[in-house]
Scaffold this motif. Structure first.
Motif, PDB file in Angstrom:
ATOM      1  N   ASP A   1       8.876   5.168 -13.715  1.00 49.44           N
ATOM      2  CA  ASP A   1       9.052   5.000 -12.270  1.00 49.44           C
ATOM      3  C   ASP A   1       7.749   4.569 -11.606  1.00 49.44           C
ATOM      4  N   ARG A   2       6.649   5.206 -12.023  1.00 47.41           N
ATOM      5  CA  ARG A   2       5.340   4.851 -11.466  1.00 47.41           C
ATOM      6  C   ARG A   2       4.997   3.403 -11.812  1.00 47.41           C
ATOM      7  N   ASP A   3       5.200   3.021 -13.054  1.00 44.86           N
ATOM      8  CA  ASP A   3       4.885   1.665 -13.487  1.00 44.86           C
ATOM      9  C   ASP A   3       5.725   0.629 -12.740  1.00 44.86           C
ATOM     10  N   LEU A   4       7.002   0.924 -12.551  1.00 45.74           N
ATOM     11  CA  LEU A   4       7.873   0.004 -11.822  1.00 45.74           C
ATOM     12  C   LEU A   4       7.445  -0.127 -10.362  1.00 45.74           C
ATOM     13  N   MET A   5       7.083   0.987  -9.744  1.00 40.70           N
ATOM     14  CA  MET A   5       6.661   0.948  -8.345  1.00 40.70           C
ATOM     15  C   MET A   5       5.355   0.167  -8.196  1.00 40.70           C
ATOM     16  N   LYS A   6       4.426   0.355  -9.133  1.00 42.64           N
ATOM     17  CA  LYS A   6       3.167  -0.397  -9.089  1.00 42.64           C
ATOM     18  C   LYS A   6       3.422  -1.899  -9.277  1.00 42.64           C
ATOM     19  N   ALA A   7       4.350  -2.229 -10.167  1.00 41.12           N
ATOM     20  CA  ALA A   7       4.691  -3.636 -10.384  1.00 41.12           C
ATOM     21  C   ALA A   7       5.324  -4.228  -9.125  1.00 41.12           C
ATOM     22  N   LYS A   8       6.158  -3.442  -8.462  1.00 41.04           N
ATOM     23  CA  LYS A   8       6.783  -3.901  -7.225  1.00 41.04           C
ATOM     24  C   LYS A   8       5.724  -4.111  -6.138  1.00 41.04           C
TER      25      LYS A   8
ATOM     26  N   THR B   1       1.827   7.128  -6.806  1.00 39.40           N
ATOM     27  CA  THR B   1       0.962   8.226  -7.247  1.00 39.40           C
ATOM     28  C   THR B   1       1.732   9.539  -7.351  1.00 39.40           C
ATOM     29  N   GLN B   2       2.863   9.621  -6.670  1.00 36.60           N
ATOM     30  CA  GLN B   2       3.692  10.818  -6.714  1.00 36.60           C
ATOM     31  C   GLN B   2       4.734  10.758  -7.829  1.00 36.60           C
ATOM     32  N   MET B   3       4.781   9.647  -8.523  1.00 39.90           N
ATOM     33  CA  MET B   3       5.777   9.450  -9.569  1.00 39.90           C
ATOM     34  C   MET B   3       5.115   9.538 -10.930  1.00 39.90           C
ATOM     35  N   GLY B   4       5.931   9.557 -11.919  1.00 36.54           N
ATOM     36  CA  GLY B   4       5.418   9.593 -13.278  1.00 36.54           C
ATOM     37  C   GLY B   4       6.096   8.556 -14.144  1.00 36.54           C
ATOM     38  N   GLY B   5       5.466   8.245 -15.236  1.00 36.21           N
ATOM     39  CA  GLY B   5       6.045   7.398 -16.271  1.00 36.21           C
ATOM     40  C   GLY B   5       6.509   6.032 -15.813  1.00 36.21           C
TER      41      GLY B   5
ATOM     42  N   ASP C   1       0.829  -1.214   0.000  1.00 37.24           N
ATOM     43  CA  ASP C   1       0.000   0.000   0.000  1.00 37.24           C
ATOM     44  C   ASP C   1       0.859   1.259   0.000  1.00 37.24           C
ATOM     45  N   ALA C   2       1.947   1.218   0.763  1.00 40.26           N
ATOM     46  CA  ALA C   2       2.868   2.365   0.789  1.00 40.26           C
ATOM     47  C   ALA C   2       3.525   2.561  -0.583  1.00 40.26           C
ATOM     48  N   MET C   3       3.838   1.477  -1.247  1.00 42.94           N
ATOM     49  CA  MET C   3       4.421   1.567  -2.594  1.00 42.94           C
ATOM     50  C   MET C   3       3.417   2.168  -3.567  1.00 42.94           C
ATOM     51  N   ASP C   4       2.164   1.750  -3.469  1.00 39.34           N
ATOM     52  CA  ASP C   4       1.128   2.324  -4.332  1.00 39.34           C
ATOM     53  C   ASP C   4       0.969   3.819  -4.072  1.00 39.34           C
TER      54      ASP C   4
END
Length: 98
Positions: A54-61, A48-52, A41-44
């Motif tokens: 980086d956001r996709d990688l964080m969501k995948a993580k 939301t504060q990231m773009g492109g 949840d913290a990663m999600d």
């Protein structure tokens, strides 16, 4: 005849109890699952504060972490860990993966 029926009923009852599996304490697995879910949840939230990319990688993580949470809970439950015989430090190590 009544004695045989009572013994058969007792045997069936014990068999049903043993089929339930385990000590009935899934709390440790639930806590480990919840700890990893909180990380996801913290990663999600961070995503939301990231773009492109980086956001996709964080969501995948975060999704990978959620899958790990499910796997860890299942492994703990399948291992039938008797949490009542563990110290708090041991429980925390299992929950937090230390």
């Amino acid at each position: 005849m009544m004695r045989v029926s009572m013994i058969a009923a007792l045997g069936a009852g014990l068999l049903a109890l043993s089929a339930c599996g385990g000590k009935g304490d899934d709390k440790l697995g639930d806590q480990a699952h919840d700890a990893l879910e909180n990380k996801a949840d913290a990663m999600d939230a961070a995503a939301t504060q990231m773009g492109g990319t980086d956001r996709d990688l964080m969501k995948a993580k975060a999704e990978t972490t959620r899958a790990a949470a499910d796997a860890k809970e299942k492994a703990i439950d399948d291992a039938d860990v008797d949490a009542s015989s563990m110290s708090d430090a041991q429980k925390n190590a299992v929950i937090n993966g230390n």
